[in-house]
Enzyme design. Structure first.
Site, PDB file in Angstrom:
ATOM      1  CG  HIS A 113      -0.257   0.497   2.322  1.00  0.00           C
ATOM      2  ND1 HIS A 113       0.419  -0.482   3.088  1.00  0.00           N
ATOM      3  CD2 HIS A 113      -0.158   1.484   3.198  1.00  0.00           C
ATOM      4  CE1 HIS A 113       1.132  -0.041   4.234  1.00  0.00           C
ATOM      5  NE2 HIS A 113       0.737   1.142   4.293  1.00  0.00           N
TER       6      HIS A 113
HETATM    7  C1  UD1 Z   1      -1.828   5.878   5.933  1.00  0.00           C
HETATM    8  C2  UD1 Z   1      -0.621   6.176   6.712  1.00  0.00           C
HETATM    9  C3  UD1 Z   1       0.624   5.080   6.512  1.00  0.00           C
HETATM   10  C4  UD1 Z   1      -0.083   3.924   6.820  1.00  0.00           C
HETATM   11  C5  UD1 Z   1      -1.386   3.665   6.145  1.00  0.00           C
HETATM   12  C6  UD1 Z   1      -2.191   2.240   6.446  1.00  0.00           C
HETATM   13  C7  UD1 Z   1       0.068   8.652   6.594  1.00  0.00           C
HETATM   14  C8  UD1 Z   1       1.090   9.453   6.030  1.00  0.00           C
HETATM   15  N1  UD1 Z   1       0.104   7.301   5.753  1.00  0.00           N
HETATM   16  O1  UD1 Z   1      -1.640   5.707   4.369  1.00  0.00           O
HETATM   17  O2  UD1 Z   1       1.522   5.478   7.184  1.00  0.00           O
HETATM   18  O3  UD1 Z   1       0.669   2.662   6.708  1.00  0.00           O
HETATM   19  O4  UD1 Z   1      -2.344   4.768   6.533  1.00  0.00           O
HETATM   20  O5  UD1 Z   1      -3.313   2.316   5.691  1.00  0.00           O
HETATM   21  O6  UD1 Z   1      -0.544   9.002   7.486  1.00  0.00           O
HETATM   22  N2  UD1 Z   1      -9.123   5.527   1.452  1.00  0.00           N
HETATM   23  C9  UD1 Z   1     -10.155   5.055   1.488  1.00  0.00           C
HETATM   24  N3  UD1 Z   1     -10.725   4.642   2.771  1.00  0.00           N
HETATM   25  C10 UD1 Z   1     -10.072   5.124   3.693  1.00  0.00           C
HETATM   26  C11 UD1 Z   1      -9.079   5.741   3.916  1.00  0.00           C
HETATM   27  C12 UD1 Z   1      -8.303   5.829   2.581  1.00  0.00           C
HETATM   28  O7  UD1 Z   1     -10.609   4.445   0.462  1.00  0.00           O
HETATM   29  O8  UD1 Z   1     -10.845   4.734   4.900  1.00  0.00           O
HETATM   30  C13 UD1 Z   1      -8.221   6.040   0.199  1.00  0.00           C
HETATM   31  C14 UD1 Z   1      -8.132   7.297  -0.135  1.00  0.00           C
HETATM   32  O9  UD1 Z   1      -8.492   7.487  -1.621  1.00  0.00           O
HETATM   33  C15 UD1 Z   1      -6.988   8.196   0.186  1.00  0.00           C
HETATM   34  C16 UD1 Z   1      -5.992   6.763  -0.105  1.00  0.00           C
HETATM   35  O10 UD1 Z   1      -6.905   5.710   0.441  1.00  0.00           O
HETATM   36  O11 UD1 Z   1      -6.699   9.121  -0.844  1.00  0.00           O
HETATM   37  C17 UD1 Z   1      -4.863   7.026   0.849  1.00  0.00           C
HETATM   38  O12 UD1 Z   1      -5.467   7.133   2.309  1.00  0.00           O
HETATM   39  P1  UD1 Z   1      -4.341   7.892   3.211  1.00  0.00           P
HETATM   40  O13 UD1 Z   1      -5.019   8.046   4.459  1.00  0.00           O
HETATM   41  O14 UD1 Z   1      -4.050   9.240   2.650  1.00  0.00           O
HETATM   42  O15 UD1 Z   1      -3.078   7.206   3.237  1.00  0.00           O
HETATM   43  P2  UD1 Z   1      -2.822   5.613   3.445  1.00  0.00           P
HETATM   44  O16 UD1 Z   1      -2.073   5.442   2.012  1.00  0.00           O
HETATM   45  O17 UD1 Z   1      -3.880   4.744   3.902  1.00  0.00           O
END
Ligand code: UD1
Length: 366
Positions: free
Chosen positions: A208
Protein backbone atom coordinates in the site's frame (compact mmCIF):
# COMPACT_ATOMS: atom_id res chain seq x y z
CA UNK A 1 -5.62 13.18 37.35
CA UNK A 2 -6.84 14.78 34.11
CA UNK A 3 -7.51 12.27 31.30
CA UNK A 4 -4.93 11.01 28.84
CA UNK A 5 -6.12 11.54 25.26
CA UNK A 6 -5.11 8.60 23.04
CA UNK A 7 -5.11 9.42 19.34
CA UNK A 8 -6.13 7.01 16.59
CA UNK A 9 -6.46 8.00 12.95
CA UNK A 10 -5.49 5.24 10.57
CA UNK A 11 -5.65 1.47 10.44
CA UNK A 12 -2.27 0.68 12.07
CA UNK A 13 -3.17 2.74 15.16
CA UNK A 14 -6.04 0.70 16.57
CA UNK A 15 -4.04 -2.39 17.58
CA UNK A 16 -1.53 -0.15 19.38
CA UNK A 17 -4.08 1.90 21.34
CA UNK A 18 -6.38 -1.03 22.29
CA UNK A 19 -3.97 -2.61 24.85
CA UNK A 20 -3.03 0.83 26.21
CA UNK A 21 -6.69 1.64 26.95
CA UNK A 22 -6.99 -1.67 28.82
CA UNK A 23 -3.78 -1.03 30.75
CA UNK A 24 -4.87 2.52 31.70
CA UNK A 25 -8.24 1.20 32.94
CA UNK A 26 -6.45 -1.46 35.01
CA UNK A 27 -4.10 1.16 36.49
CA UNK A 28 -7.13 3.41 37.21
CA UNK A 29 -5.82 6.15 34.94
CA UNK A 30 -8.57 8.11 33.14
CA UNK A 31 -8.11 7.89 29.35
CA UNK A 32 -10.20 8.59 26.24
CA UNK A 33 -9.79 7.84 22.55
CA UNK A 34 -9.96 10.66 20.01
CA UNK A 35 -10.39 9.48 16.40
CA UNK A 36 -9.17 11.91 13.76
CA UNK A 37 -11.14 10.19 10.96
CA UNK A 38 -8.03 9.91 8.70
CA UNK A 39 -9.38 6.47 7.81
CA UNK A 40 -13.15 6.25 7.58
CA UNK A 41 -14.22 3.17 5.55
CA UNK A 42 -15.75 0.45 7.73
CA UNK A 43 -13.08 -1.99 6.44
CA UNK A 44 -10.30 0.33 7.62
CA UNK A 45 -11.95 1.42 10.82
CA UNK A 46 -15.21 0.26 12.55
CA UNK A 47 -14.34 -3.38 12.01
CA UNK A 48 -11.17 -2.95 14.07
CA UNK A 49 -12.94 -1.20 16.95
CA UNK A 50 -15.34 -4.14 17.17
CA UNK A 51 -12.73 -6.90 16.83
CA UNK A 52 -10.44 -5.29 19.41
CA UNK A 53 -13.32 -4.39 21.79
CA UNK A 54 -12.15 -0.79 21.98
CA UNK A 55 -14.11 1.92 23.83
CA UNK A 56 -15.89 4.35 21.48
CA UNK A 57 -13.97 7.58 20.80
CA UNK A 58 -15.14 10.68 22.68
CA UNK A 59 -14.72 12.63 19.43
CA UNK A 60 -14.35 11.85 15.74
CA UNK A 61 -12.74 14.75 13.87
CA UNK A 62 -13.81 13.34 10.48
CA UNK A 63 -10.90 14.77 8.53
CA UNK A 64 -11.00 12.14 5.76
CA UNK A 65 -8.54 11.97 2.85
CA UNK A 66 -6.60 14.89 1.34
CA UNK A 67 -3.09 16.05 0.58
CA UNK A 68 -0.65 15.74 3.46
CA UNK A 69 -0.91 19.46 4.19
CA UNK A 70 -4.71 19.46 4.15
CA UNK A 71 -5.04 16.31 6.23
CA UNK A 72 -2.47 17.44 8.82
CA UNK A 73 -3.90 20.95 9.04
CA UNK A 74 -7.48 19.67 9.36
CA UNK A 75 -6.51 17.35 12.21
CA UNK A 76 -4.78 20.26 13.97
CA UNK A 77 -7.63 22.76 13.71
CA UNK A 78 -10.23 20.18 14.72
CA UNK A 79 -8.17 18.67 17.56
CA UNK A 80 -7.43 22.00 19.27
CA UNK A 81 -10.99 22.55 20.64
CA UNK A 82 -11.04 18.97 21.97
CA UNK A 83 -7.83 19.67 23.89
CA UNK A 84 -9.27 22.92 25.21
CA UNK A 85 -12.41 21.15 26.42
CA UNK A 86 -10.70 18.06 27.89
CA UNK A 87 -7.63 19.70 29.45
CA UNK A 88 -5.71 16.39 29.25
CA UNK A 89 -2.75 15.53 31.45
CA UNK A 90 -1.10 14.07 28.37
CA UNK A 91 -1.73 13.45 24.67
CA UNK A 92 -0.58 9.97 23.67
CA UNK A 93 0.20 9.32 20.01
CA UNK A 94 1.31 6.08 18.37
CA UNK A 95 3.28 5.24 15.25
CA UNK A 96 3.94 7.59 12.36
CA UNK A 97 0.78 8.57 10.47
CA UNK A 98 -0.28 12.15 9.73
CA UNK A 99 -2.64 12.15 12.73
CA UNK A 100 0.34 11.36 14.98
CA UNK A 101 2.38 14.45 14.10
CA UNK A 102 -0.69 16.71 13.87
CA UNK A 103 -1.95 15.94 17.38
CA UNK A 104 1.55 15.97 18.89
CA UNK A 105 2.12 19.45 17.47
CA UNK A 106 -1.16 20.83 18.82
CA UNK A 107 -0.45 19.44 22.30
CA UNK A 108 3.19 20.57 22.42
CA UNK A 109 2.25 24.17 21.47
CA UNK A 110 -0.29 24.18 24.29
CA UNK A 111 2.28 23.03 26.83
CA UNK A 112 0.60 19.65 27.24
CA UNK A 113 2.80 16.60 27.73
CA UNK A 114 3.17 14.36 24.68
CA UNK A 115 3.81 10.61 24.91
CA UNK A 116 4.97 8.85 21.74
CA UNK A 117 4.57 5.09 21.63
CA UNK A 118 6.85 3.44 19.04
CA UNK A 119 9.37 6.28 19.19
CA UNK A 120 12.78 6.32 17.53
CA UNK A 121 12.15 4.09 14.50
CA UNK A 122 14.05 5.41 11.47
CA UNK A 123 14.22 4.17 7.89
CA UNK A 124 16.72 6.90 6.96
CA UNK A 125 14.50 7.66 3.98
CA UNK A 126 12.93 11.11 4.09
CA UNK A 127 10.95 10.48 0.92
CA UNK A 128 8.61 8.46 3.18
CA UNK A 129 6.00 10.75 4.72
CA UNK A 130 6.10 8.55 7.81
CA UNK A 131 9.82 9.25 8.35
CA UNK A 132 9.15 12.98 8.58
CA UNK A 133 6.26 12.31 10.97
CA UNK A 134 8.51 10.11 13.15
CA UNK A 135 11.38 12.60 13.41
CA UNK A 136 9.17 15.57 14.22
CA UNK A 137 6.90 13.71 16.64
CA UNK A 138 9.93 12.51 18.61
CA UNK A 139 11.31 16.06 18.78
CA UNK A 140 7.99 17.23 20.26
CA UNK A 141 7.55 14.39 22.75
CA UNK A 142 8.18 14.43 26.50
CA UNK A 143 7.93 10.66 27.00
CA UNK A 144 9.33 8.40 24.29
CA UNK A 145 8.48 4.70 24.48
CA UNK A 146 10.62 2.45 22.29
CA UNK A 147 10.11 -1.03 20.87
CA UNK A 148 13.70 -1.99 20.02
CA UNK A 149 17.24 -0.96 21.08
CA UNK A 150 18.13 0.76 17.76
CA UNK A 151 15.40 3.30 18.48
CA UNK A 152 17.26 4.61 21.53
CA UNK A 153 20.45 4.97 19.49
CA UNK A 154 18.55 6.96 16.83
CA UNK A 155 16.96 9.24 19.42
CA UNK A 156 20.23 9.96 21.23
CA UNK A 157 21.85 10.79 17.87
CA UNK A 158 19.08 13.35 17.29
CA UNK A 159 19.74 15.00 20.63
CA UNK A 160 16.84 13.58 22.66
CA UNK A 161 17.49 13.55 26.40
CA UNK A 162 18.15 9.97 27.54
CA UNK A 163 15.92 10.42 30.60
CA UNK A 164 12.89 10.87 28.32
CA UNK A 165 13.43 7.50 26.59
CA UNK A 166 11.79 4.37 28.01
CA UNK A 167 12.20 0.93 26.49
CA UNK A 168 8.70 -0.58 26.70
CA UNK A 169 8.53 -3.38 24.14
CA UNK A 170 5.87 -3.65 21.47
CA UNK A 171 2.22 -2.85 22.24
CA UNK A 172 1.10 -4.21 18.87
CA UNK A 173 2.41 -7.60 19.94
CA UNK A 174 0.32 -7.32 23.16
CA UNK A 175 -2.72 -7.24 20.89
CA UNK A 176 -1.42 -10.08 18.73
CA UNK A 177 -0.92 -12.40 21.71
CA UNK A 178 -4.28 -11.46 23.22
CA UNK A 179 -6.24 -11.93 20.00
CA UNK A 180 -4.43 -14.95 18.59
CA UNK A 181 -6.87 -17.49 20.11
CA UNK A 182 -9.74 -15.56 18.47
CA UNK A 183 -8.16 -15.31 14.99
CA UNK A 184 -10.44 -16.36 12.13
CA UNK A 185 -8.99 -19.64 10.81
CA UNK A 186 -7.33 -19.07 7.45
CA UNK A 187 -9.04 -22.22 6.09
CA UNK A 188 -12.37 -20.39 6.39
CA UNK A 189 -11.16 -17.54 4.15
CA UNK A 190 -9.16 -19.78 1.79
CA UNK A 191 -12.09 -22.15 1.16
CA UNK A 192 -13.93 -19.31 -0.61
CA UNK A 193 -10.84 -18.74 -2.79
CA UNK A 194 -10.49 -22.33 -3.96
CA UNK A 195 -7.40 -22.94 -1.81
CA UNK A 196 -8.40 -25.90 0.31
CA UNK A 197 -7.11 -28.15 3.10
CA UNK A 198 -6.30 -27.17 6.70
CA UNK A 199 -2.56 -27.19 5.87
CA UNK A 200 -2.83 -25.58 2.42
CA UNK A 201 0.32 -23.70 1.41
CA UNK A 202 -0.19 -20.08 0.36
CA UNK A 203 1.57 -16.72 0.39
CA UNK A 204 -0.06 -13.59 1.83
CA UNK A 205 0.53 -10.24 0.08
CA UNK A 206 -0.17 -6.66 1.23
CA UNK A 207 1.13 -3.56 -0.57
CA UNK A 208 0.00 0.00 0.00
CA UNK A 209 2.95 2.39 0.28
CA UNK A 210 3.24 5.25 -2.22
CA UNK A 211 6.83 4.09 -2.98
CA UNK A 212 5.49 0.69 -4.02
CA UNK A 213 2.14 1.35 -5.67
CA UNK A 214 2.12 4.98 -6.87
CA UNK A 215 4.72 4.53 -9.65
CA UNK A 216 3.25 2.51 -12.56
CA UNK A 217 6.65 1.09 -13.63
CA UNK A 218 7.64 -0.08 -10.14
CA UNK A 219 4.16 -1.39 -9.33
CA UNK A 220 3.97 -3.31 -12.65
CA UNK A 221 7.38 -4.90 -11.95
CA UNK A 222 6.13 -5.90 -8.47
CA UNK A 223 2.99 -7.46 -9.92
CA UNK A 224 5.06 -9.39 -12.50
CA UNK A 225 7.21 -10.69 -9.61
CA UNK A 226 4.09 -11.77 -7.72
CA UNK A 227 2.79 -13.48 -10.85
CA UNK A 228 6.08 -15.45 -11.08
CA UNK A 229 6.00 -16.38 -7.37
CA UNK A 230 2.40 -17.57 -7.77
CA UNK A 231 3.61 -20.30 -10.16
CA UNK A 232 5.22 -21.94 -7.10
CA UNK A 233 2.88 -20.78 -4.32
CA UNK A 234 -0.74 -19.57 -4.62
CA UNK A 235 -1.01 -15.99 -3.34
CA UNK A 236 -3.75 -14.19 -1.42
CA UNK A 237 -3.51 -10.41 -1.89
CA UNK A 238 -5.45 -8.23 0.61
CA UNK A 239 -5.84 -5.01 -1.37
CA UNK A 240 -5.70 -1.55 0.28
CA UNK A 241 -7.94 1.16 -1.29
CA UNK A 242 -4.89 3.09 -2.63
CA UNK A 243 -3.58 -0.10 -4.27
CA UNK A 244 -6.96 -1.05 -5.77
CA UNK A 245 -7.38 2.37 -7.27
CA UNK A 246 -3.85 2.30 -8.79
CA UNK A 247 -4.30 -1.16 -10.35
CA UNK A 248 -7.34 0.27 -12.13
CA UNK A 249 -5.78 3.66 -12.94
CA UNK A 250 -2.57 2.17 -14.43
CA UNK A 251 -4.42 -0.72 -16.19
CA UNK A 252 -2.30 -3.42 -14.49
CA UNK A 253 -4.98 -6.10 -14.10
CA UNK A 254 -3.75 -8.02 -17.18
CA UNK A 255 -0.37 -8.79 -15.51
CA UNK A 256 -2.04 -11.02 -12.95
CA UNK A 257 -4.98 -12.31 -15.00
CA UNK A 258 -5.16 -16.13 -15.00
CA UNK A 259 -2.49 -16.37 -12.27
CA UNK A 260 -2.95 -18.09 -8.89
CA UNK A 261 -3.44 -14.75 -7.12
CA UNK A 262 -6.69 -14.15 -5.23
CA UNK A 263 -7.51 -10.49 -4.67
CA UNK A 264 -9.53 -9.90 -1.51
CA UNK A 265 -10.66 -6.63 0.15
CA UNK A 266 -8.74 -5.15 3.13
CA UNK A 267 -9.16 -7.67 5.93
CA UNK A 268 -10.28 -7.19 9.52
CA UNK A 269 -7.73 -7.72 12.30
CA UNK A 270 -8.84 -11.25 13.18
CA UNK A 271 -8.99 -12.31 9.53
CA UNK A 272 -5.51 -10.98 8.73
CA UNK A 273 -4.12 -12.54 11.91
CA UNK A 274 -5.52 -15.92 10.82
CA UNK A 275 -4.03 -15.51 7.35
CA UNK A 276 -0.62 -14.37 8.64
CA UNK A 277 -0.42 -17.21 11.16
CA UNK A 278 -1.10 -19.87 8.50
CA UNK A 279 0.88 -18.36 5.60
CA UNK A 280 3.95 -20.15 4.24
CA UNK A 281 5.42 -16.77 3.30
CA UNK A 282 4.30 -13.15 3.62
CA UNK A 283 5.24 -10.48 1.04
CA UNK A 284 4.53 -6.95 2.22
CA UNK A 285 5.56 -3.29 2.37
CA UNK A 286 3.80 -2.75 5.71
CA UNK A 287 5.72 -1.83 8.86
CA UNK A 288 3.37 -3.58 11.27
CA UNK A 289 3.32 -6.84 9.33
CA UNK A 290 7.12 -7.07 9.51
CA UNK A 291 6.69 -7.08 13.29
CA UNK A 292 3.66 -9.37 13.42
CA UNK A 293 5.31 -12.05 11.23
CA UNK A 294 8.39 -11.87 13.45
CA UNK A 295 6.23 -12.45 16.55
CA UNK A 296 4.41 -15.30 14.79
CA UNK A 297 7.58 -16.92 13.41
CA UNK A 298 6.40 -16.68 9.80
CA UNK A 299 8.94 -15.80 7.07
CA UNK A 300 8.40 -12.31 5.63
CA UNK A 301 9.84 -10.60 2.56
CA UNK A 302 9.63 -6.83 2.80
CA UNK A 303 9.30 -5.33 -0.67
CA UNK A 304 11.06 -2.08 0.21
CA UNK A 305 14.61 -0.70 -0.02
CA UNK A 306 14.80 0.02 3.71
CA UNK A 307 13.10 -0.71 7.01
CA UNK A 308 12.66 1.36 10.16
CA UNK A 309 12.32 -1.94 12.05
CA UNK A 310 15.79 -3.56 11.72
CA UNK A 311 15.20 -5.86 14.68
CA UNK A 312 12.73 -7.84 12.55
CA UNK A 313 15.73 -8.78 10.41
CA UNK A 314 18.39 -9.34 13.11
CA UNK A 315 16.06 -10.97 15.65
CA UNK A 316 13.10 -12.01 13.54
CA UNK A 317 11.87 -13.57 10.33
CA UNK A 318 12.04 -10.59 8.01
CA UNK A 319 14.22 -10.16 4.91
CA UNK A 320 14.57 -6.88 3.06
CA UNK A 321 13.83 -7.82 -0.56
CA UNK A 322 13.96 -4.41 -2.24
CA UNK A 323 11.74 -3.41 -5.16
CA UNK A 324 13.44 -5.23 -8.02
CA UNK A 325 11.12 -7.92 -9.38
CA UNK A 326 13.81 -10.48 -10.28
CA UNK A 327 15.46 -10.19 -6.87
CA UNK A 328 12.10 -10.62 -5.12
CA UNK A 329 11.36 -13.80 -7.09
CA UNK A 330 14.82 -15.19 -6.32
CA UNK A 331 14.43 -14.54 -2.59
CA UNK A 332 10.92 -15.99 -2.53
CA UNK A 333 12.18 -19.23 -4.11
CA UNK A 334 15.04 -19.30 -1.60
CA UNK A 335 12.60 -18.98 1.31
CA UNK A 336 10.40 -21.74 -0.13
CA UNK A 337 13.23 -24.20 -0.75
CA UNK A 338 15.91 -23.55 1.88
CA UNK A 339 15.71 -23.98 5.67
CA UNK A 340 15.24 -20.68 7.52
CA UNK A 341 15.43 -19.97 11.28
CA UNK A 342 12.00 -18.78 12.46
CA UNK A 343 12.59 -19.25 16.19
CA UNK A 344 14.06 -15.85 17.19
CA UNK A 345 11.97 -13.22 19.04
CA UNK A 346 12.94 -9.66 20.09
CA UNK A 347 13.14 -8.80 23.79
CA UNK A 348 10.07 -7.08 25.25
CA UNK A 349 7.69 -8.40 22.59
CA UNK A 350 5.99 -10.40 25.30
CA UNK A 351 2.40 -9.16 25.59
CA UNK A 352 3.18 -6.85 28.54
CA UNK A 353 4.30 -3.62 26.83
CA UNK A 354 1.10 -1.65 27.53
CA UNK A 355 1.08 -2.37 31.31
CA UNK A 356 4.75 -1.28 31.39
CA UNK A 357 3.87 2.00 29.65
CA UNK A 358 0.90 2.60 31.99
CA UNK A 359 3.10 2.08 35.07
CA UNK A 360 5.80 4.46 33.80
CA UNK A 361 3.29 7.14 32.72
CA UNK A 362 1.38 6.95 36.01
CA UNK A 363 4.57 7.67 37.84
CA UNK A 364 5.59 10.50 35.48
CA UNK A 365 2.21 12.23 35.37
CA UNK A 366 1.52 12.20 39.11
C1 UD1 B 1 -1.85 5.89 5.83
C2 UD1 B 1 -0.53 6.22 6.53
C3 UD1 B 1 0.43 5.04 6.41
C4 UD1 B 1 -0.22 3.76 6.89
C5 UD1 B 1 -1.50 3.55 6.12
C6 UD1 B 1 -2.23 2.30 6.53
C7 UD1 B 1 0.16 8.57 6.54
C8 UD1 B 1 1.12 9.53 5.95
N1 UD1 B 1 0.10 7.37 5.94
O1 UD1 B 1 -1.57 5.72 4.45
O2 UD1 B 1 1.57 5.31 7.19
O3 UD1 B 1 0.68 2.69 6.67
O4 UD1 B 1 -2.35 4.69 6.36
O5 UD1 B 1 -3.38 2.12 5.74
O6 UD1 B 1 -0.49 8.88 7.50
N2 UD1 B 1 -8.90 5.64 1.49
C9 UD1 B 1 -10.13 5.01 1.45
N3 UD1 B 1 -10.73 4.73 2.65
C10 UD1 B 1 -10.19 5.03 3.85
C11 UD1 B 1 -8.94 5.67 3.86
C12 UD1 B 1 -8.30 5.96 2.67
O7 UD1 B 1 -10.65 4.71 0.40
O8 UD1 B 1 -10.81 4.74 4.88
C13 UD1 B 1 -8.22 5.92 0.20
C14 UD1 B 1 -8.36 7.38 -0.23
O9 UD1 B 1 -8.54 7.40 -1.62
C15 UD1 B 1 -7.01 7.99 0.11
C16 UD1 B 1 -6.08 6.80 -0.02
O10 UD1 B 1 -6.84 5.65 0.35
O11 UD1 B 1 -6.69 9.04 -0.71
C17 UD1 B 1 -4.89 6.91 0.89
O12 UD1 B 1 -5.30 7.12 2.24
P1 UD1 B 1 -4.41 7.99 3.26
O13 UD1 B 1 -5.00 7.99 4.61
O14 UD1 B 1 -4.06 9.28 2.62
O15 UD1 B 1 -3.05 7.22 3.31
P2 UD1 B 1 -2.74 5.69 3.38
O16 UD1 B 1 -2.13 5.31 2.07
O17 UD1 B 1 -3.88 4.85 3.88
Amino acid sequence: MQPILCIVGARPNYMKVAPLMRAFAQAEMPAHIVHTGQHYDADMNDRFFQALAMPAPIANLQVGSGTHAVQTADVMTRFEPVVDAQKPSCVLVVGDVNSTIACALVAAKKGIKVAHVEAGLRSGDRSMPEEINRILTDQLSDFLFTTEPDAQTNLLREGINEASIHFAGNVMIDTLFMMRPHAIPAAQILANLGISGADARFGLVTLHRPATVDDPVIFADMLRALAAVSDALPLVFAVHPRTRSNIDKFGLESIVRGKAISFIPPQGYLELLGLQSAATLVLTDSGGIQEETTALGVPCLTLRDNTERPITISQGTNTLAGRNGEHIVRLAHERLTQPFDTSKRPRGWDGQAAPRIAAILKNLLQ
